[in-house]
Design an enzyme around this catalytic site. Sequence first.
Site, PDB file in Angstrom:
ATOM      1  N   TYR A  32       0.766  -1.249   0.034  1.00  0.00           N
ATOM      2  CA  TYR A  32      -0.752  -0.467  -0.101  1.00  0.00           C
ATOM      3  C   TYR A  32       0.905   1.096   0.169  1.00  0.00           C
ATOM      4  O   TYR A  32       0.962   2.130   0.859  1.00  0.00           O
ATOM      5  CB  TYR A  32      -1.014   0.288   1.124  1.00  0.00           C
ATOM      6  CG  TYR A  32      -2.285   0.789   0.713  1.00  0.00           C
ATOM      7  CD1 TYR A  32      -3.345   0.028   0.243  1.00  0.00           C
ATOM      8  CD2 TYR A  32      -2.922   2.655   1.203  1.00  0.00           C
ATOM      9  CE1 TYR A  32      -4.081   0.685  -0.434  1.00  0.00           C
ATOM     10  CE2 TYR A  32      -3.551   2.360   0.861  1.00  0.00           C
ATOM     11  CZ  TYR A  32      -4.569   1.907   0.119  1.00  0.00           C
ATOM     12  OH  TYR A  32      -6.221   2.629  -0.522  1.00  0.00           O
ATOM     13  N   LEU A  33       1.505   1.227  -1.300  1.00  0.00           N
ATOM     14  CA  LEU A  33       2.513   2.221  -0.983  1.00  0.00           C
ATOM     15  C   LEU A  33       2.529   3.407  -1.162  1.00  0.00           C
ATOM     16  O   LEU A  33       1.453   4.521  -1.706  1.00  0.00           O
ATOM     17  CB  LEU A  33       4.102   1.845  -2.237  1.00  0.00           C
ATOM     18  CG  LEU A  33       4.410   0.713  -2.204  1.00  0.00           C
ATOM     19  CD1 LEU A  33       5.119   0.129  -3.527  1.00  0.00           C
ATOM     20  CD2 LEU A  33       4.772   0.200  -0.969  1.00  0.00           C
ATOM     21  N   HIS A  34       3.132   4.208  -0.821  1.00  0.00           N
ATOM     22  CA  HIS A  34       3.338   5.574  -0.242  1.00  0.00           C
ATOM     23  C   HIS A  34       4.648   6.878  -0.987  1.00  0.00           C
ATOM     24  O   HIS A  34       6.067   5.555  -0.929  1.00  0.00           O
ATOM     25  CB  HIS A  34       2.409   5.910   0.992  1.00  0.00           C
ATOM     26  CG  HIS A  34       3.240   6.083   1.563  1.00  0.00           C
ATOM     27  ND1 HIS A  34       4.144   6.447   2.363  1.00  0.00           N
ATOM     28  CD2 HIS A  34       2.744   5.286   3.004  1.00  0.00           C
ATOM     29  CE1 HIS A  34       4.431   5.599   3.310  1.00  0.00           C
ATOM     30  NE2 HIS A  34       3.980   5.227   3.659  1.00  0.00           N
ATOM     31  N   HIS A  37       7.417   4.898   1.285  1.00  0.00           N
ATOM     32  CA  HIS A  37       8.328   3.342   0.358  1.00  0.00           C
ATOM     33  C   HIS A  37       8.843   4.110  -0.233  1.00  0.00           C
ATOM     34  O   HIS A  37      10.377   3.766  -0.611  1.00  0.00           O
ATOM     35  CB  HIS A  37       7.838   3.301   0.492  1.00  0.00           C
ATOM     36  CG  HIS A  37       6.502   2.579   1.510  1.00  0.00           C
ATOM     37  ND1 HIS A  37       4.550   2.714   1.247  1.00  0.00           N
ATOM     38  CD2 HIS A  37       6.267   1.632   2.473  1.00  0.00           C
ATOM     39  CE1 HIS A  37       4.446   1.977   2.218  1.00  0.00           C
ATOM     40  NE2 HIS A  37       5.459   1.474   2.954  1.00  0.00           N
ATOM     41  N   LYS A 149      11.016   6.632  10.310  1.00  0.00           N
ATOM     42  CA  LYS A 149       9.181   7.111  10.394  1.00  0.00           C
ATOM     43  C   LYS A 149       9.494   6.230  11.920  1.00  0.00           C
ATOM     44  O   LYS A 149       8.171   6.411  12.516  1.00  0.00           O
ATOM     45  CB  LYS A 149       8.661   6.981   9.311  1.00  0.00           C
ATOM     46  CG  LYS A 149       7.366   6.526   9.572  1.00  0.00           C
ATOM     47  CD  LYS A 149       6.481   7.391   9.867  1.00  0.00           C
ATOM     48  CE  LYS A 149       4.872   6.835  10.210  1.00  0.00           C
ATOM     49  NZ  LYS A 149       4.453   5.386  10.497  1.00  0.00           N
ATOM     50  N   ASP A 150       9.785   4.677  11.882  1.00  0.00           N
ATOM     51  CA  ASP A 150       9.659   3.781  12.697  1.00  0.00           C
ATOM     52  C   ASP A 150      10.786   4.066  13.284  1.00  0.00           C
ATOM     53  O   ASP A 150      11.470   2.162  13.432  1.00  0.00           O
ATOM     54  CB  ASP A 150       8.777   2.398  11.934  1.00  0.00           C
ATOM     55  CG  ASP A 150       8.195   2.089  10.841  1.00  0.00           C
ATOM     56  OD1 ASP A 150       7.005   1.938  11.421  1.00  0.00           O
ATOM     57  OD2 ASP A 150       8.029   2.631   9.875  1.00  0.00           O
ATOM     58  N   GLN A 153      12.058   0.775  14.971  1.00  0.00           N
ATOM     59  CA  GLN A 153      12.069  -0.527  14.199  1.00  0.00           C
ATOM     60  C   GLN A 153      14.334  -0.525  13.822  1.00  0.00           C
ATOM     61  O   GLN A 153      14.451  -1.492  13.391  1.00  0.00           O
ATOM     62  CB  GLN A 153      11.087  -0.320  13.798  1.00  0.00           C
ATOM     63  CG  GLN A 153      11.311  -1.627  12.421  1.00  0.00           C
ATOM     64  CD  GLN A 153      10.144  -1.749  11.457  1.00  0.00           C
ATOM     65  OE1 GLN A 153       9.242  -2.156  11.778  1.00  0.00           O
ATOM     66  NE2 GLN A 153      10.529  -0.927  10.276  1.00  0.00           N
ATOM     67  N   SER A 185       1.735   7.575   5.956  1.00  0.00           N
ATOM     68  CA  SER A 185       1.847   6.031   6.441  1.00  0.00           C
ATOM     69  C   SER A 185       0.455   5.306   5.571  1.00  0.00           C
ATOM     70  O   SER A 185      -0.894   6.215   5.574  1.00  0.00           O
ATOM     71  CB  SER A 185       1.301   6.206   7.538  1.00  0.00           C
ATOM     72  OG  SER A 185       0.511   4.840   8.444  1.00  0.00           O
TER      73      SER A 185
HETATM   74  P1  AMP Z   1       5.910  -0.618   6.149  1.00  0.00           P
HETATM   75  O1  AMP Z   1       5.105  -0.930   4.910  1.00  0.00           O
HETATM   76  O2  AMP Z   1       4.663   0.567   7.401  1.00  0.00           O
HETATM   77  O3  AMP Z   1       6.063  -1.295   7.267  1.00  0.00           O
HETATM   78  O4  AMP Z   1       6.519   0.500   5.767  1.00  0.00           O
HETATM   79  C1  AMP Z   1       7.938  -0.185   5.016  1.00  0.00           C
HETATM   80  C2  AMP Z   1       8.948   0.630   5.514  1.00  0.00           C
HETATM   81  O5  AMP Z   1       8.898   1.909   4.819  1.00  0.00           O
HETATM   82  C3  AMP Z   1       9.616   1.012   6.737  1.00  0.00           C
HETATM   83  O6  AMP Z   1      11.017   0.922   6.537  1.00  0.00           O
HETATM   84  C4  AMP Z   1       9.261   2.402   6.606  1.00  0.00           C
HETATM   85  O7  AMP Z   1       9.774   3.269   8.434  1.00  0.00           O
HETATM   86  C5  AMP Z   1       9.052   2.611   6.028  1.00  0.00           C
HETATM   87  N1  AMP Z   1       7.946   3.768   5.728  1.00  0.00           N
HETATM   88  C6  AMP Z   1       7.081   4.181   5.909  1.00  0.00           C
HETATM   89  N2  AMP Z   1       6.046   5.666   6.358  1.00  0.00           N
HETATM   90  C7  AMP Z   1       7.272   6.225   6.477  1.00  0.00           C
HETATM   91  C8  AMP Z   1       8.054   7.433   5.602  1.00  0.00           C
HETATM   92  N3  AMP Z   1       6.780   8.797   5.814  1.00  0.00           N
HETATM   93  N4  AMP Z   1       8.695   8.168   5.983  1.00  0.00           N
HETATM   94  C9  AMP Z   1       9.888   7.499   4.784  1.00  0.00           C
HETATM   95  N5  AMP Z   1      10.253   6.117   5.541  1.00  0.00           N
HETATM   96  C10 AMP Z   1       8.365   5.434   5.676  1.00  0.00           C
END
Ligand code: AMP
Length: 282
Positions: A32-34, A37, A149-150, A153, A185
């Site tokens: 569910y990329l933004h 990502h 962001k995380d 983690q 997010s």
């Molecule tokens: P997720 O799909 O939420 O597990 O995130 C995958 C990766 O994208 C993780 O390393 C997150 O920290 C990173 N990520 C998520 N949202 C953001 C954001 N707004 N800015 C930068 N990295 C992000």
Amino acid sequence: MRIATRVDEMKSIAKEYRKKGKRISFVPTMGYLHEGHLSLVDIARKDGDICVVSIFVNPIQFGPGEDYERYPRDVERDERLLEQRGCDVLFYPSASEMYPEDFLTRVRVEKLSSILCGKSRPGHFEGVTTVVLKLFNIVKPHVAVFGEKDYQQLVIIKRMVRDLNLDVEIVAGEIIREKDGLAMSSRNVYLDPVERKQATCLFRSMLLAQDMVKAGIRDTKTIVEAVGGFIKKFDRARIDYVKIVHPDTLEELEEIHDRARILLAVYFGKARLIDNMEIDVS
Ligand code: AMP
């Protein structure tokens, strides 16, 4: 873009590139990329020859009653976005491919996994480190990119890599925000219009913390109280935690002498939002 859905398929693709002397860069995601990502994909492409992205909503990092089932998914759109952004390989396994019925192992980074988000989400980081180590073994990256962001983690994964002597370089990408400051997010889709508007209070509260540090306030209790007080003015917000920590150890600071980071988690209806910001004295 090549797409692998099976573990053995992804492993042989990785072996093939390694044999050719290619540097593999890797971005693990839950899809569910933004733009957050995709900014990591840009970093990965610069830092390697072959960019691999995984999309896997990892069931073992969700607790009972959390949003595993309703976590947003749209793999066709994700595929298009990754293709446009120059991703070379998409690894998109099923849950049963990653976790056969007889799967028993867990990877746990002690201490760091039970504080902050680990307190309200027991077992969450164990699920994360387990899947990330599996993904590293399957994708065989030279470098892996994670978002700030995380933040917790990121710190935990860096520690796992160090403690287990993994040959993967961990690179951090900065937080990408909407125009009004809300950190991007996949979970922002849970917010109703009122919650969405109020959710900017996370970013604004951290700017307040930064201003206080700039104004010479060093006592974290004063800053945390001011930040909490600011967020509480928004009736849809329910604070999980507001903490000021050392950026490497995540240890809570009483006073800010040097480097520091504010971390927060706030519920808005069904969504639990997290955010963080550097608030260094320098
Ligand atoms: P997720 O799909 O939420 O597990 O995130 C995958 C990766 O994208 C993780 O390393 C997150 O920290 C990173 N990520 C998520 N949202 C953001 C954001 N707004 N800015 C930068 N990295 C992000």
